[in-house]
Design an enzyme around this catalytic site. Sequence first.
Site, mmCIF file in Angstrom:
data_model
loop_
_atom_site.group_PDB
_atom_site.id
_atom_site.type_symbol
_atom_site.label_atom_id
_atom_site.label_comp_id
_atom_site.label_asym_id
_atom_site.label_seq_id
_atom_site.Cartn_x
_atom_site.Cartn_y
_atom_site.Cartn_z
ATOM 1 N N ASP A 35 -39.292 79.269 1.046
ATOM 2 C CA ASP A 35 -37.949 79.387 0.801
ATOM 3 C C ASP A 35 -37.767 80.575 -0.262
ATOM 4 O O ASP A 35 -38.781 81.107 -1.008
ATOM 5 C CB ASP A 35 -37.512 78.292 0.269
ATOM 6 C CG ASP A 35 -35.956 78.311 -0.003
ATOM 7 O OD1 ASP A 35 -35.230 78.935 0.865
ATOM 8 O OD2 ASP A 35 -35.379 77.161 -0.640
ATOM 9 N N ARG A 39 -32.677 85.549 -0.954
ATOM 10 C CA ARG A 39 -32.824 85.756 -2.402
ATOM 11 C C ARG A 39 -33.427 87.144 -3.065
ATOM 12 O O ARG A 39 -33.038 87.809 -3.738
ATOM 13 C CB ARG A 39 -32.868 84.779 -3.325
ATOM 14 C CG ARG A 39 -31.479 83.668 -3.307
ATOM 15 C CD ARG A 39 -31.895 82.320 -4.093
ATOM 16 N NE ARG A 39 -32.579 81.679 -2.940
ATOM 17 C CZ ARG A 39 -33.209 80.501 -3.492
ATOM 18 N NH1 ARG A 39 -33.379 79.955 -4.255
ATOM 19 N NH2 ARG A 39 -33.581 80.060 -2.166
ATOM 20 N N SER A 80 -35.727 76.082 11.003
ATOM 21 C CA SER A 80 -35.219 74.796 11.123
ATOM 22 C C SER A 80 -33.872 74.615 12.290
ATOM 23 O O SER A 80 -33.647 75.814 12.612
ATOM 24 C CB SER A 80 -34.494 74.147 9.864
ATOM 25 O OG SER A 80 -33.458 74.756 9.610
ATOM 26 N N ASN A 83 -30.839 76.171 10.958
ATOM 27 C CA ASN A 83 -30.849 77.698 10.754
ATOM 28 C C ASN A 83 -30.374 78.126 12.086
ATOM 29 O O ASN A 83 -29.641 79.422 11.957
ATOM 30 C CB ASN A 83 -32.432 78.352 10.787
ATOM 31 C CG ASN A 83 -33.065 77.982 9.483
ATOM 32 O OD1 ASN A 83 -34.402 78.011 9.326
ATOM 33 N ND2 ASN A 83 -32.267 77.858 8.199
ATOM 34 N N TRP A 84 -30.004 77.588 13.043
ATOM 35 C CA TRP A 84 -29.380 77.969 14.157
ATOM 36 C C TRP A 84 -28.044 78.354 14.043
ATOM 37 O O TRP A 84 -27.321 79.037 14.646
ATOM 38 C CB TRP A 84 -29.642 77.184 15.361
ATOM 39 C CG TRP A 84 -30.710 76.966 16.259
ATOM 40 C CD1 TRP A 84 -31.674 76.016 16.497
ATOM 41 C CD2 TRP A 84 -31.571 78.061 17.025
ATOM 42 N NE1 TRP A 84 -32.718 76.024 16.948
ATOM 43 C CE2 TRP A 84 -32.828 77.659 17.526
ATOM 44 C CE3 TRP A 84 -31.343 79.369 17.237
ATOM 45 C CZ2 TRP A 84 -33.513 78.231 18.296
ATOM 46 C CZ3 TRP A 84 -32.024 80.291 18.104
ATOM 47 C CH2 TRP A 84 -33.388 79.639 18.473
ATOM 48 N N SER A 211 -35.480 69.053 2.695
ATOM 49 C CA SER A 211 -34.745 69.611 3.883
ATOM 50 C C SER A 211 -35.378 69.152 5.200
ATOM 51 O O SER A 211 -35.511 70.195 6.022
ATOM 52 C CB SER A 211 -34.852 71.138 3.444
ATOM 53 O OG SER A 211 -34.375 71.610 2.531
HETATM 54 C C1 FPP Z 1 -35.956 80.776 4.043
HETATM 55 O O1 FPP Z 1 -35.490 82.033 3.191
HETATM 56 C C2 FPP Z 1 -36.955 81.405 4.949
HETATM 57 C C3 FPP Z 1 -36.561 81.176 6.561
HETATM 58 C C4 FPP Z 1 -35.311 80.449 7.028
HETATM 59 C C5 FPP Z 1 -37.490 81.798 7.245
HETATM 60 C C6 FPP Z 1 -38.873 81.865 7.052
HETATM 61 C C7 FPP Z 1 -39.479 83.063 8.008
HETATM 62 C C8 FPP Z 1 -40.379 83.544 7.452
HETATM 63 C C9 FPP Z 1 -41.103 83.481 6.254
HETATM 64 C C10 FPP Z 1 -40.836 84.614 8.341
HETATM 65 C C11 FPP Z 1 -40.942 84.639 9.924
HETATM 66 C C12 FPP Z 1 -41.960 83.528 10.032
HETATM 67 C C13 FPP Z 1 -42.747 83.986 11.028
HETATM 68 C C14 FPP Z 1 -43.818 82.697 11.412
HETATM 69 C C15 FPP Z 1 -42.893 84.990 11.753
HETATM 70 P P1 FPP Z 1 -33.993 81.879 3.200
HETATM 71 O O2 FPP Z 1 -33.282 82.931 4.038
HETATM 72 O O3 FPP Z 1 -33.146 80.436 3.306
HETATM 73 O O4 FPP Z 1 -33.689 82.422 1.632
HETATM 74 P P2 FPP Z 1 -32.272 82.067 0.732
HETATM 75 O O5 FPP Z 1 -32.477 80.681 0.413
HETATM 76 O O6 FPP Z 1 -32.872 82.796 -0.389
HETATM 77 O O7 FPP Z 1 -31.133 82.451 1.536
#
Ligand code: FPP
Length: 263
Positions: A35, A39, A80, A83-84, A211
Site C-alpha cells: 500500500d 501517496r 483488488s 480497485n476496478w 482490506s
Molecule cells: C496500493 O497503492 C497499490 C495498488 C493498488 C497496486 C499494487 C501494484 C503494484 C505494486 C504494482 C503492480 C503489481 C504487479 C504485480 C506488476 P495505492 O494506489 O492504493 O496507494 P495510496 O493508498 O497511497 O493511494
Amino acid sequence: MQNRLVTNSDNAALNQATIEIDLTRLPKHIAIIMDGNGRWARAKGYIRSLGHENGVDALRRIATASAELGIEYLTVYAFSTENWKRPKTEVKALMSILVKALRKELSTLLDNNIRLQAIGDILLLPEDIQKQLKEVIALTAKGSRMALTLALSYSSKEEILRATRLLAEDVRKGLLLPENITEQVFENYLYTRGMPHPDLLIRTSGEYRISNYLLWQLAYTELYFSPKLWPDFTKEDLLLAIAEYQKRERRFGLISEQLNENS
Ligand code: FPP
C-alpha cells in the site's frame, strides 16, 4: 550452514541498529498488502502511475530478497476487486504496468528459480494480460525456490463465496455429504488450495486494515504494519518485519506452557 543473518539497518529511526534473523525459524509464507504507491507519487509531485511503476521495483527487490533468504511462499495483493472502481485512467495504467512487468520480469523469476502463480477472478482481466500471465506461469512452473503469488482482481469474500458455491455444487451432485465438510475439505475449494496459511502479513503505508485480503487464511497469522510507503520498502524493512515476527509467540489458541510441552 550459517543459522543467523546479522545486518546493519540503514533505517534512520534505528540509527544503524543491528537486525538479527534466525534463518532456522523463517516464516514459510509471507503475505503483503503493498500500500501507498499513490501517496508516494503525490508526495513527490508525480502522477499516480509512477508510484505503481516504482511499486514494481519494490516488488522485484522484496521477491528476490525473500527467495534468497529461503521464504517458500510470497503472496502479494496487486489488484483488488474493489480497485476496478478506480478512475478508468488509473485502472488502464495499472493494467499496462502489469503486462509490461510480466514481460520484463520473466528473466528475474527464472534467474531466481521463482514460480509465478495467480489468485483471483483472473477472467475479469483484459485478454492480453490473461495470455501473458498464463505464459509466465507456465514458463516458471518448475521454479522450486519460492512461489510468488499475485492476487489479481482478488476479493477474499468473493473467494469464500465461490468456494461455497463450488462445494454446494458437489453436495448437489452427491459427491460430498454436508456432515463431511471440514476445514480441510473447505480449503480445497479456495484459490489458495495446497498452499500453507501465511505466517506473517505485512501491510505498508501505516494503514491498519486487512482490506478483504485472505480473510480465511489469515486466521492465525502474525500481523505487521510498516509506516513505509510501498515503493520505499527495502530488504532491511523486510528483515525488520521478520525479526519482529520471530519475537512473537504463536499460540494458536493454546497457552504458553502447552507450547513448551510440545516443543
Ligand atoms: C496500493 O497503492 C497499490 C495498488 C493498488 C497496486 C499494487 C501494484 C503494484 C505494486 C504494482 C503492480 C503489481 C504487479 C504485480 C506488476 P495505492 O494506489 O492504493 O496507494 P495510496 O493508498 O497511497 O493511494
